[in-house]
Design an enzyme around this catalytic site. Sequence first.
Site, PDB file in Angstrom:
ATOM      1  N   ARG A 165       0.814  -1.382   0.037  1.00  0.00           N
ATOM      2  CA  ARG A 165       0.058  -0.003   0.093  1.00  0.00           C
ATOM      3  C   ARG A 165       0.898   1.211  -0.039  1.00  0.00           C
ATOM      4  O   ARG A 165       1.935   1.355   0.347  1.00  0.00           O
ATOM      5  CB  ARG A 165      -0.831   0.199   1.165  1.00  0.00           C
ATOM      6  CG  ARG A 165      -1.876  -1.235   1.330  1.00  0.00           C
ATOM      7  CD  ARG A 165      -2.581  -1.160   2.723  1.00  0.00           C
ATOM      8  NE  ARG A 165      -3.652  -2.415   2.704  1.00  0.00           N
ATOM      9  CZ  ARG A 165      -3.218  -3.341   3.432  1.00  0.00           C
ATOM     10  NH1 ARG A 165      -1.952  -3.781   3.781  1.00  0.00           N
ATOM     11  NH2 ARG A 165      -3.922  -4.418   3.255  1.00  0.00           N
ATOM     12  N   LYS A 188      -2.017  -2.389   7.474  1.00  0.00           N
ATOM     13  CA  LYS A 188      -3.303  -1.866   7.667  1.00  0.00           C
ATOM     14  C   LYS A 188      -3.799  -2.663   9.202  1.00  0.00           C
ATOM     15  O   LYS A 188      -3.692  -3.784   9.297  1.00  0.00           O
ATOM     16  CB  LYS A 188      -4.559  -1.874   6.871  1.00  0.00           C
ATOM     17  CG  LYS A 188      -5.759  -1.399   7.278  1.00  0.00           C
ATOM     18  CD  LYS A 188      -6.788  -1.721   6.217  1.00  0.00           C
ATOM     19  CE  LYS A 188      -6.503  -0.714   4.841  1.00  0.00           C
ATOM     20  NZ  LYS A 188      -7.510  -0.884   3.784  1.00  0.00           N
ATOM     21  N   HIS A 262      -2.425   2.631  -6.012  1.00  0.00           N
ATOM     22  CA  HIS A 262      -3.215   1.628  -5.687  1.00  0.00           C
ATOM     23  C   HIS A 262      -3.506   0.557  -6.900  1.00  0.00           C
ATOM     24  O   HIS A 262      -3.605  -0.692  -6.777  1.00  0.00           O
ATOM     25  CB  HIS A 262      -4.587   2.088  -5.029  1.00  0.00           C
ATOM     26  CG  HIS A 262      -5.293   0.971  -4.158  1.00  0.00           C
ATOM     27  ND1 HIS A 262      -4.769   0.348  -2.951  1.00  0.00           N
ATOM     28  CD2 HIS A 262      -6.476   0.151  -4.572  1.00  0.00           C
ATOM     29  CE1 HIS A 262      -5.617  -0.482  -2.455  1.00  0.00           C
ATOM     30  NE2 HIS A 262      -6.455  -0.644  -3.170  1.00  0.00           N
ATOM     31  N   ARG A 265      -0.970  -1.979  -7.085  1.00  0.00           N
ATOM     32  CA  ARG A 265      -1.167  -3.101  -5.995  1.00  0.00           C
ATOM     33  C   ARG A 265      -1.959  -3.872  -6.708  1.00  0.00           C
ATOM     34  O   ARG A 265      -1.839  -5.393  -6.718  1.00  0.00           O
ATOM     35  CB  ARG A 265      -1.607  -2.394  -4.843  1.00  0.00           C
ATOM     36  CG  ARG A 265      -1.978  -3.355  -3.732  1.00  0.00           C
ATOM     37  CD  ARG A 265      -2.584  -2.644  -2.439  1.00  0.00           C
ATOM     38  NE  ARG A 265      -3.232  -3.511  -1.360  1.00  0.00           N
ATOM     39  CZ  ARG A 265      -2.446  -4.302  -0.501  1.00  0.00           C
ATOM     40  NH1 ARG A 265      -1.194  -4.651  -0.718  1.00  0.00           N
ATOM     41  NH2 ARG A 265      -3.275  -5.160   0.233  1.00  0.00           N
ATOM     42  N   HIS A 288      -4.008  -9.404   3.340  1.00  0.00           N
ATOM     43  CA  HIS A 288      -5.439  -9.403   3.591  1.00  0.00           C
ATOM     44  C   HIS A 288      -5.814 -10.582   4.657  1.00  0.00           C
ATOM     45  O   HIS A 288      -5.232 -11.641   4.544  1.00  0.00           O
ATOM     46  CB  HIS A 288      -6.224  -9.815   2.189  1.00  0.00           C
ATOM     47  CG  HIS A 288      -6.124  -8.663   1.312  1.00  0.00           C
ATOM     48  ND1 HIS A 288      -6.231  -8.777  -0.167  1.00  0.00           N
ATOM     49  CD2 HIS A 288      -5.994  -7.443   1.401  1.00  0.00           C
ATOM     50  CE1 HIS A 288      -6.104  -7.568  -0.676  1.00  0.00           C
ATOM     51  NE2 HIS A 288      -6.044  -6.703   0.207  1.00  0.00           N
ATOM     52  N   TYR A 297      -8.802  -7.756  -5.962  1.00  0.00           N
ATOM     53  CA  TYR A 297      -7.894  -7.238  -6.429  1.00  0.00           C
ATOM     54  C   TYR A 297      -7.274  -8.115  -7.942  1.00  0.00           C
ATOM     55  O   TYR A 297      -6.411  -7.482  -8.390  1.00  0.00           O
ATOM     56  CB  TYR A 297      -6.705  -7.323  -5.513  1.00  0.00           C
ATOM     57  CG  TYR A 297      -6.485  -6.128  -4.475  1.00  0.00           C
ATOM     58  CD1 TYR A 297      -5.894  -5.067  -4.504  1.00  0.00           C
ATOM     59  CD2 TYR A 297      -7.549  -6.224  -3.628  1.00  0.00           C
ATOM     60  CE1 TYR A 297      -5.773  -4.121  -3.470  1.00  0.00           C
ATOM     61  CE2 TYR A 297      -7.723  -5.345  -2.704  1.00  0.00           C
ATOM     62  CZ  TYR A 297      -6.884  -4.300  -2.355  1.00  0.00           C
ATOM     63  OH  TYR A 297      -6.897  -3.264  -1.570  1.00  0.00           O
TER      64      TYR A 297
END
Length: 325
Positions: A165, A188, A262, A265, A288, A297
């Site tokens: 990210r 995250k 992004h 990614r 994730h 994604y």
Amino acid sequence: MKMTYVLPQTGSTENEEQENWDGRFGDFLIDLQTQEGLTDLTIRQLQLHLRAYDAWLKELGQCWTSARREDIQEYLQQVRDHRSASTLRSKLWSIRRLYAWAGENSIVTVPSCWLTVARRSYERKRMVVPSSRQLQQLLELPDTSTDKGLRDRAVLELLYATGMRAAEILSIKLHQLVKDRCLRIMGKGQVERLVVYGEEAAYWVAQYKAKRQGMLQAAGHSVIATQQLFVSMGKHAAYQYFELRRMICGYARRLNMKLTPHTLRHAFATHLYQGGAALRTIQLLLGHAQLTTSTIYISRKVEDDQKMIRTHHPRGESYKPYRRW
């Protein structure tokens, strides 16, 4: 000792910053950041949403703690009618979190039915992921004979090689670089994971690192002004998100493409999948918690599905039976 929330720097003056800022918002953001480990970018976005919401209510002579149902609904309706669906979701999430926190702290209780809005019917935009050839063209655009070009090449290579990210790559510290081409980063939600990258990215990062101190000095900064790996040649010593996004968008325009940090990614995940990587592996590399998140994604194409059928289905043209014994 009670913590105080310091407003992030913007282009406005300190008095302008404080004018539309309720001190309780600071308590809310501190609690959210310490309890859930949200990134600085998310906190910054929350702050902007709260200031906009509070300023809108003040024009009506209201405060967020005394807002009526019709006030909240009118605000959300205006956002729905004039902004994108993603912006609506973001602002709605911010307001819901604020009132949930306010209820837990006995400040004000707002029924959840007040915090809803009818969404417009729309088709979710599918992100256009560049091909590996287009990515190669993008990576070769920076002028690596300059310090800035070396930094840009290193950033692009590392983003594409790891699928990190934007907030993660901007938070990399010098001491995190190791010889084994891997990084232990905090993603995250303060979830730690190991990120690996290849020789190409390692080469360009090493080339940039040799010029890093010179870049800081050329911009008038001390060589110890920041411990972040990537530095800026502007007024901030550390490389900022707006600079990262502007850099990628600028190179993309030269290829008649629209890309963001992004997007790289998504390209990382899609190209891994096209290369035969297992979804579980992609999930671990992206960081994730849920496999279903990783599938979002991946931009699957019809030709990829056709190739899979031809190769793996017994009726496929290229099918080769697999015998265990």
